[in-house]
Scaffold this motif. Structure first.
Motif, PDB file in Angstrom:
ATOM      1  N   GLU A 212       0.815  -1.223   0.000  1.00  0.00           N
ATOM      2  CA  GLU A 212       0.000   0.000   0.000  1.00  0.00           C
ATOM      3  C   GLU A 212       0.847   1.270   0.000  1.00  0.00           C
ATOM      4  OE1 GLU A 212      -3.188   0.282  -0.431  1.00  0.00           O
ATOM      5  OE2 GLU A 212      -3.630  -1.867  -0.326  1.00  0.00           O
ATOM      6  N   GLN A 213       2.166   1.118  -0.023  1.00  0.00           N
ATOM      7  CA  GLN A 213       3.085   2.256   0.057  1.00  0.00           C
ATOM      8  C   GLN A 213       2.716   3.143   1.241  1.00  0.00           C
ATOM      9  OE1 GLN A 213       3.167   4.129  -3.819  1.00  0.00           O
ATOM     10  NE2 GLN A 213       3.944   2.285  -4.786  1.00  0.00           N
ATOM     11  N   ALA A 214       2.548   2.501   2.398  1.00  0.00           N
ATOM     12  CA  ALA A 214       2.076   3.189   3.599  1.00  0.00           C
ATOM     13  C   ALA A 214       3.178   3.932   4.335  1.00  0.00           C
ATOM     14  CB  ALA A 214       1.406   2.188   4.539  1.00  0.00           C
ATOM     15  N   ALA A 215       4.393   3.824   3.870  1.00  0.00           N
ATOM     16  CA  ALA A 215       5.483   4.563   4.505  1.00  0.00           C
ATOM     17  C   ALA A 215       6.019   5.587   3.524  1.00  0.00           C
ATOM     18  CB  ALA A 215       6.604   3.613   4.912  1.00  0.00           C
TER      19      ALA A 215
ATOM     20  N   ASN B 188      -4.185   7.460   5.314  1.00  0.00           N
ATOM     21  CA  ASN B 188      -5.116   6.688   4.486  1.00  0.00           C
ATOM     22  C   ASN B 188      -4.465   5.411   3.982  1.00  0.00           C
ATOM     23  OD1 ASN B 188      -7.239   8.509   4.797  1.00  0.00           O
ATOM     24  ND2 ASN B 188      -6.560   9.746   3.063  1.00  0.00           N
ATOM     25  N   ARG B 189      -3.211   5.489   3.605  1.00  0.00           N
ATOM     26  CA  ARG B 189      -2.489   4.300   3.153  1.00  0.00           C
ATOM     27  C   ARG B 189      -2.263   3.331   4.302  1.00  0.00           C
ATOM     28  NH1 ARG B 189       2.113   6.952  -0.782  1.00  0.00           N
ATOM     29  NH2 ARG B 189       0.642   7.838  -2.272  1.00  0.00           N
ATOM     30  N   ILE B 190      -2.019   3.865   5.484  1.00  0.00           N
ATOM     31  CA  ILE B 190      -1.822   3.026   6.665  1.00  0.00           C
ATOM     32  C   ILE B 190      -3.110   2.262   6.976  1.00  0.00           C
ATOM     33  CG2 ILE B 190      -1.447   3.105   9.173  1.00  0.00           C
ATOM     34  CD1 ILE B 190       0.538   5.486   8.524  1.00  0.00           C
ATOM     35  N   VAL B 191      -4.242   2.937   6.907  1.00  0.00           N
ATOM     36  CA  VAL B 191      -5.534   2.282   7.141  1.00  0.00           C
ATOM     37  C   VAL B 191      -5.742   1.172   6.119  1.00  0.00           C
ATOM     38  CG1 VAL B 191      -8.041   2.595   7.122  1.00  0.00           C
ATOM     39  CG2 VAL B 191      -6.582   4.252   8.312  1.00  0.00           C
TER      40      VAL B 191
END
Length: 154
Positions: free
Chosen positions: A93-96, A139-142
């Motif tokens: 999700e490219q959350a970082a 939003n990506r983290i969620v």
């Protein structure tokens, strides 16, 4: 004082004061650099690790309070070819963005999914609200937590 502590499946005996913050022991004595020093006041969550089953802010948690519990850091969750579902989901999700908060986010998310394997978006946002991300990747983290929850449920 001599302290015995189990971290990521290994037992360590250290000559250290019982009131030393767990984060300092992890980073300085055990060279585990996943947990980060952010605020030093348990406000940002960058230092979050698991102590037993609980997500714990290691910057203010005294090493002497660990007792018989096992400590798990991001390094013990998964690494290399054997990533945990949350680590894989954060990548997918490219959350970082900068990545500074990521290990704390992932460890807090692990505690959440251990308690609630099927959280909805509102629960995820509420439970993760204490973990700070200055890049704005929330939003990506969620989405990453939702993805990991789905994978873990099978």
């Amino acid at each position: 004082m001599s302290i015995s502590i189990a971290v990521n499946g290994k037992r360590h005996r250290l000559a250290i004061a019982a009131d030393t913050p767990l984060l300092y022991v992890l980073r300085n004595d055990l060279q585990l650099n996943g947990p980060k020093f952010g605020c030093g006041e348990a406000q940002c969550g960058a230092c979050t690790v698991m102590v037993g089953d609980a997500a714990t802010r290691s910057c203010v948690f005294p090493v002497g309070a660990v007792g018989a519990a096992h400590v798990t850091t991001i390094e013990g969750l998964g690494h290399g070819e054997r990533l945990h579902a949350l680590q894989k989901a954060f990548l997918a999700e490219q959350a970082a963005q900068c990545g500074y908060c990521s290990s704390g986010m992932i460890m807090a998310a692990k505690a959440l999914l251990d308690r609630n394997p099927n959280p909805d978006e509102a629960v995820i946002r509420r439970e993760m609200a204490g973990q700070k991300c200055r890049c704005g990747a929330h939003n990506r983290i969620v989405r990453a937590i939702q993805r990991a929850a789905q994978e873990l449920r099978g």
